[in-house]
Design a protein around this motif. Structure first.
Motif, PDB file in Angstrom:
ATOM      1  N   ASN A  47       0.805  -1.224   0.000  1.00  0.00           N
ATOM      2  CA  ASN A  47       0.000   0.000   0.000  1.00  0.00           C
ATOM      3  C   ASN A  47       0.831   1.264   0.000  1.00  0.00           C
ATOM      4  O   ASN A  47       0.301   2.357  -0.092  1.00  0.00           O
ATOM      5  N   SER A  48       2.139   1.130   0.165  1.00  0.00           N
ATOM      6  CA  SER A  48       2.965   2.322   0.329  1.00  0.00           C
ATOM      7  C   SER A  48       4.404   1.999  -0.031  1.00  0.00           C
ATOM      8  O   SER A  48       4.775   0.827  -0.211  1.00  0.00           O
ATOM      9  N   GLY A  49       5.214   3.059  -0.087  1.00  0.00           N
ATOM     10  CA  GLY A  49       6.628   2.901  -0.384  1.00  0.00           C
ATOM     11  C   GLY A  49       7.380   2.184   0.724  1.00  0.00           C
ATOM     12  O   GLY A  49       8.174   1.266   0.475  1.00  0.00           O
ATOM     13  N   ALA A  50       7.129   2.601   1.966  1.00  0.00           N
ATOM     14  CA  ALA A  50       7.843   1.987   3.084  1.00  0.00           C
ATOM     15  C   ALA A  50       7.561   0.485   3.159  1.00  0.00           C
ATOM     16  O   ALA A  50       8.465  -0.315   3.414  1.00  0.00           O
ATOM     17  N   GLU A  51       6.321   0.117   2.889  1.00  0.00           N
ATOM     18  CA  GLU A  51       5.990  -1.319   2.902  1.00  0.00           C
ATOM     19  C   GLU A  51       6.687  -2.056   1.760  1.00  0.00           C
ATOM     20  O   GLU A  51       7.044  -3.234   1.903  1.00  0.00           O
ATOM     21  N   ALA A  52       6.840  -1.396   0.628  1.00  0.00           N
ATOM     22  CA  ALA A  52       7.561  -2.023  -0.490  1.00  0.00           C
ATOM     23  C   ALA A  52       9.024  -2.237  -0.107  1.00  0.00           C
ATOM     24  O   ALA A  52       9.620  -3.275  -0.417  1.00  0.00           O
ATOM     25  N   LEU A  53       9.600  -1.249   0.609  1.00  0.00           N
ATOM     26  CA  LEU A  53      10.990  -1.384   1.091  1.00  0.00           C
ATOM     27  C   LEU A  53      11.099  -2.488   2.128  1.00  0.00           C
ATOM     28  O   LEU A  53      12.057  -3.276   2.116  1.00  0.00           O
ATOM     29  N   GLU A  54      10.140  -2.545   3.040  1.00  0.00           N
ATOM     30  CA  GLU A  54      10.144  -3.612   4.050  1.00  0.00           C
ATOM     31  C   GLU A  54      10.154  -4.975   3.358  1.00  0.00           C
ATOM     32  O   GLU A  54      10.887  -5.879   3.754  1.00  0.00           O
ATOM     33  N   ALA A  87      20.117   9.313   2.276  1.00  0.00           N
ATOM     34  CA  ALA A  87      19.023   8.452   1.821  1.00  0.00           C
ATOM     35  C   ALA A  87      17.718   8.800   2.517  1.00  0.00           C
ATOM     36  O   ALA A  87      17.710   9.396   3.601  1.00  0.00           O
ATOM     37  N   PHE A  88      16.624   8.411   1.883  1.00  0.00           N
ATOM     38  CA  PHE A  88      15.325   8.379   2.557  1.00  0.00           C
ATOM     39  C   PHE A  88      14.586   7.148   2.074  1.00  0.00           C
ATOM     40  O   PHE A  88      14.358   6.981   0.880  1.00  0.00           O
ATOM     41  N   HIS A  89      14.213   6.281   3.018  1.00  0.00           N
ATOM     42  CA  HIS A  89      13.551   5.039   2.625  1.00  0.00           C
ATOM     43  C   HIS A  89      12.199   4.831   3.299  1.00  0.00           C
ATOM     44  O   HIS A  89      11.594   3.775   3.114  1.00  0.00           O
ATOM     45  N   GLY A  90      11.724   5.799   4.088  1.00  0.00           N
ATOM     46  CA  GLY A  90      10.402   5.651   4.686  1.00  0.00           C
ATOM     47  C   GLY A  90      10.426   5.869   6.184  1.00  0.00           C
ATOM     48  O   GLY A  90      11.457   6.233   6.763  1.00  0.00           O
ATOM     49  N   ARG A  91       9.265   5.637   6.828  1.00  0.00           N
ATOM     50  CA  ARG A  91       9.079   6.008   8.233  1.00  0.00           C
ATOM     51  C   ARG A  91       8.749   4.838   9.150  1.00  0.00           C
ATOM     52  O   ARG A  91       8.380   5.066  10.306  1.00  0.00           O
ATOM     53  N   LEU A 150      19.894   1.623  -2.379  1.00  0.00           N
ATOM     54  CA  LEU A 150      20.056   3.044  -2.706  1.00  0.00           C
ATOM     55  C   LEU A 150      18.941   3.545  -3.608  1.00  0.00           C
ATOM     56  O   LEU A 150      18.258   2.776  -4.281  1.00  0.00           O
ATOM     57  N   GLU A 151      18.785   4.876  -3.618  1.00  0.00           N
ATOM     58  CA  GLU A 151      17.907   5.567  -4.575  1.00  0.00           C
ATOM     59  C   GLU A 151      18.797   6.058  -5.719  1.00  0.00           C
ATOM     60  O   GLU A 151      19.755   6.779  -5.465  1.00  0.00           O
ATOM     61  N   PRO A 152      18.463   5.735  -6.969  1.00  0.00           N
ATOM     62  CA  PRO A 152      19.295   6.204  -8.088  1.00  0.00           C
ATOM     63  C   PRO A 152      19.461   7.730  -8.091  1.00  0.00           C
ATOM     64  O   PRO A 152      20.540   8.243  -8.401  1.00  0.00           O
ATOM     65  N   LEU A 180      17.106  -1.454  -5.270  1.00  0.00           N
ATOM     66  CA  LEU A 180      16.906  -0.050  -5.629  1.00  0.00           C
ATOM     67  C   LEU A 180      15.595   0.440  -5.030  1.00  0.00           C
ATOM     68  O   LEU A 180      14.561  -0.232  -5.127  1.00  0.00           O
ATOM     69  N   ASP A 181      15.678   1.610  -4.405  1.00  0.00           N
ATOM     70  CA  ASP A 181      14.483   2.303  -3.948  1.00  0.00           C
ATOM     71  C   ASP A 181      14.098   3.278  -5.053  1.00  0.00           C
ATOM     72  O   ASP A 181      14.678   4.358  -5.177  1.00  0.00           O
ATOM     73  N   GLU A 182      13.139   2.856  -5.873  1.00  0.00           N
ATOM     74  CA  GLU A 182      12.651   3.718  -6.967  1.00  0.00           C
ATOM     75  C   GLU A 182      11.251   4.232  -6.644  1.00  0.00           C
ATOM     76  O   GLU A 182      10.431   4.456  -7.531  1.00  0.00           O
ATOM     77  N   VAL A 183      10.999   4.409  -5.346  1.00  0.00           N
ATOM     78  CA  VAL A 183       9.683   4.891  -4.925  1.00  0.00           C
ATOM     79  C   VAL A 183       9.406   6.270  -5.530  1.00  0.00           C
ATOM     80  O   VAL A 183       8.292   6.549  -5.984  1.00  0.00           O
ATOM     81  N   GLN A 184      10.443   7.123  -5.577  1.00  0.00           N
ATOM     82  CA  GLN A 184      10.247   8.462  -6.131  1.00  0.00           C
ATOM     83  C   GLN A 184      10.732   8.562  -7.583  1.00  0.00           C
ATOM     84  O   GLN A 184      10.137   9.261  -8.401  1.00  0.00           O
ATOM     85  N   THR A 185      11.809   7.865  -7.907  1.00  0.00           N
ATOM     86  CA  THR A 185      12.408   7.965  -9.245  1.00  0.00           C
ATOM     87  C   THR A 185      11.647   7.156 -10.290  1.00  0.00           C
ATOM     88  O   THR A 185      11.840   7.372 -11.488  1.00  0.00           O
ATOM     89  N   ALA A 205       6.488   2.841  -5.714  1.00  0.00           N
ATOM     90  CA  ALA A 205       5.218   3.295  -5.108  1.00  0.00           C
ATOM     91  C   ALA A 205       4.881   4.652  -5.735  1.00  0.00           C
ATOM     92  O   ALA A 205       4.959   4.790  -6.942  1.00  0.00           O
ATOM     93  N   LYS A 206       4.572   5.631  -4.911  1.00  0.00           N
ATOM     94  CA  LYS A 206       4.233   6.990  -5.365  1.00  0.00           C
ATOM     95  C   LYS A 206       3.482   6.998  -6.703  1.00  0.00           C
ATOM     96  O   LYS A 206       2.298   6.716  -6.720  1.00  0.00           O
ATOM     97  N   GLY A 207       4.131   7.303  -7.819  1.00  0.00           N
ATOM     98  CA  GLY A 207       3.426   7.474  -9.092  1.00  0.00           C
ATOM     99  C   GLY A 207       2.676   6.254  -9.585  1.00  0.00           C
ATOM    100  O   GLY A 207       1.797   6.370 -10.430  1.00  0.00           O
TER     101      GLY A 207
HETATM  102  C1  PLP Z   1       8.289   8.586  -0.340  1.00  0.00           C
HETATM  103  C2  PLP Z   1       9.442   7.667  -0.302  1.00  0.00           C
HETATM  104  C3  PLP Z   1       9.446   6.509   0.491  1.00  0.00           C
HETATM  105  C4  PLP Z   1       8.325   6.180   1.449  1.00  0.00           C
HETATM  106  O1  PLP Z   1       7.115   5.977   0.806  1.00  0.00           O
HETATM  107  P1  PLP Z   1       5.748   5.996   1.688  1.00  0.00           P
HETATM  108  O2  PLP Z   1       4.681   5.696   0.675  1.00  0.00           O
HETATM  109  O3  PLP Z   1       5.641   7.367   2.281  1.00  0.00           O
HETATM  110  O4  PLP Z   1       5.884   4.954   2.713  1.00  0.00           O
HETATM  111  C5  PLP Z   1      10.533   5.660   0.412  1.00  0.00           C
HETATM  112  N1  PLP Z   1      11.569   5.942  -0.401  1.00  0.00           N
HETATM  113  C6  PLP Z   1      11.601   7.033  -1.182  1.00  0.00           C
HETATM  114  C7  PLP Z   1      12.770   7.266  -2.079  1.00  0.00           C
HETATM  115  C8  PLP Z   1      10.549   7.946  -1.156  1.00  0.00           C
HETATM  116  O5  PLP Z   1      10.587   9.041  -1.910  1.00  0.00           O
END
Ligand code: PLP
Length: 397
Positions: free
Chosen positions: A98-105, A132-136, A184-186, A217-222, A246-248
């Protein structure tokens, strides 16, 4: 006990006093009818803008049929969308979240399970990069590794080792017999739009292969067209073993996914992982609708054209106002403006010009327009940025 003056919501957000009622494409409209040029897009979420007709119709049609099914049943929408993701990426397998953080988990758990079923349960550590930022969630704040996200939340989840951005020697030194993966995030989003170079991404892939590590790869934003390819790693010609997206991907409907090669996912057998809502029919329908639009011929060309139009216009603004802006960072329509004035002043200035942007680390303003942004929208955005630059500049215009 009195609660009269207590706001009902958690105070975890510093919210701007803006109340939007509806959206149309690249515009958000307030309750008072004021129109804002939305170059934040819900932080890279509204990839096709607001109220895209194909997404609206898809959601309405699906809403009349079926909202939720448990993952104890087969979910045809998951199979269809999963197959389309597999057909268009490196991946063989998909797990919907349902979210980016869960995809990373899911990616982190998959990497640990991979080594576990290989008979190396001691390999559970993940190397990440500063900025880096990978979620909360508890694990993803540990992966993020920044004090401001970790403070006060008890012991940091074990298993994450952070190295300076782009530092080969530090990366090699951080790898031990306990290392499972590199994450990593590209292009770092929250961290200030720093991009890993093609050479460094290739080197990391090689280091992972030499050491039997998985590349996550964390491509949640990229991801999902943001950088002008479906996924950003395609620019470097480097493929991961695991990827969080996630995101888009939901165009505004909450969803995410962990993508994996069959080899990397081999430890994820029945019963080891699960989710109640992940992959529900509403999300799957909208996810498919997003791909209908995005994977059509010419969509990514459009993203790249808009990106180059913006960069050209912005270069001339930087020439004229070097005391306000110093550099354009990022890739495609994941744009960072490195500021010579406090980035908060630029964000506030843009808001006064009725244009929305997002802050990022390293004194950067992020611009993340809907990928459907037009040449006219871009000109309008550049005009508004120029007005703000003129106001914030000390030099006579
Ligand atoms: C937003 C973001 C996340 C977290 O996604 P959520 O949907 O808020 O859990 C993880 N990694 C990156 C690179 C993000 O931009």
């Amino acid at each position: 006990m009195t609660t009269a003056n207590v706001h009902p919501l958690y105070d975890t957000y510093n919210r701007a006093a803006l109340r939007f009622e509806r959206g149309e494409g690249v515009w958000l409209i307030t309750e008072d009818g004021e129109r804002y040029l939305d170059f934040a897009a819900g932080i890279a979420v509204n990839a096709l803008g607001h109220s895209h007709p194909h997404l609206v119709k898809t959601l309405q049609d699906q809403a009349a049929k079926l909202w939720h099914l448990s993952n104890v049943y087969e979910v045809p929408g998951q199979e269809r969308l999963g197959q389309r993701l597999v057909d268009n990426t490196f991946a063989d397998k998909v797990f919907f979240t349902n979210s980016g953080a869960e995809a990373l988990e899911c990616a982190i758990k998959t990497a640990r399970r991979y080594h576990f079923v290989n008979g190396q349960p001691e390999r559970y550590r993940v190397v990440t990069f500063e900025g880096a930022f990978h979620g909360r969630t508890l694990a993803t704040i540990a992966a993020t590794g920044q004090a401001k996200y970790l403070e006060g939340f008890g012991p940091k989840v074990d298993g994450f080792d952070q190295v300076p951005f782009g530092d080969e020697a530090a990366l090699r030194a951080a790898i031990t017999p306990e290392t499972a993966a590199v994450l990593l995030e590209p292009v770092q989003g929250e961290g200030g739009l720093r991009s890993f170079s093609t050479e460094f991404l290739r080197l990391i892939r090689q280091i992972c292969d030499e050491n039997g590590l998985l590349l996550i790869l964390d491509e949640v934003q990229t991801g999902v067209g943001r950088t002008g390819k479906f996924y950003a790693h395609e620019w470097a010609g480097v493929t991961p073993d695991l990827m969080a997206t996630a995101k888009g991907i939901g165009g505004g409907f909450p969803m995410g996914a962990c993508l994996a090669t069959a080899e990397a996912a081999k430890g994820m057998v029945a019963g080891v992982h699960g989710t109640t809502y992940g992959g529900n029919p509403l999300a799957m329908a909208v996810g498919e609708a997003v791909l209908d639009v995005m994977l059509a011929d010419g969509f990514f060309d459009h993203v790249n054209e808009m990106a180059s139009q913006f960069r050209q216009g912005m270069a001339s603004i930087i020439d004229r106002y070097p005391d306000v802006f110093t550099e354009v960072r990022g890739k495609g329509l994941m744009i960072g403006l490195k500021c010579a004035v406090p980035n908060g002043d630029v964000i506030t200035g843009l808001r006064a010009e009725k244009m929305l942007s997002v802050g990022a680390g390293d004194n950067v303003v992020r611009l993340l327009p809907p990928l459907t942004v037009t040449a006219d929208d871009m000109r309008e955005a550049l005009n508004r940025i120029e007005k703000v630059a003129a106001k914030l500049s000390k030099a006579p215009a």
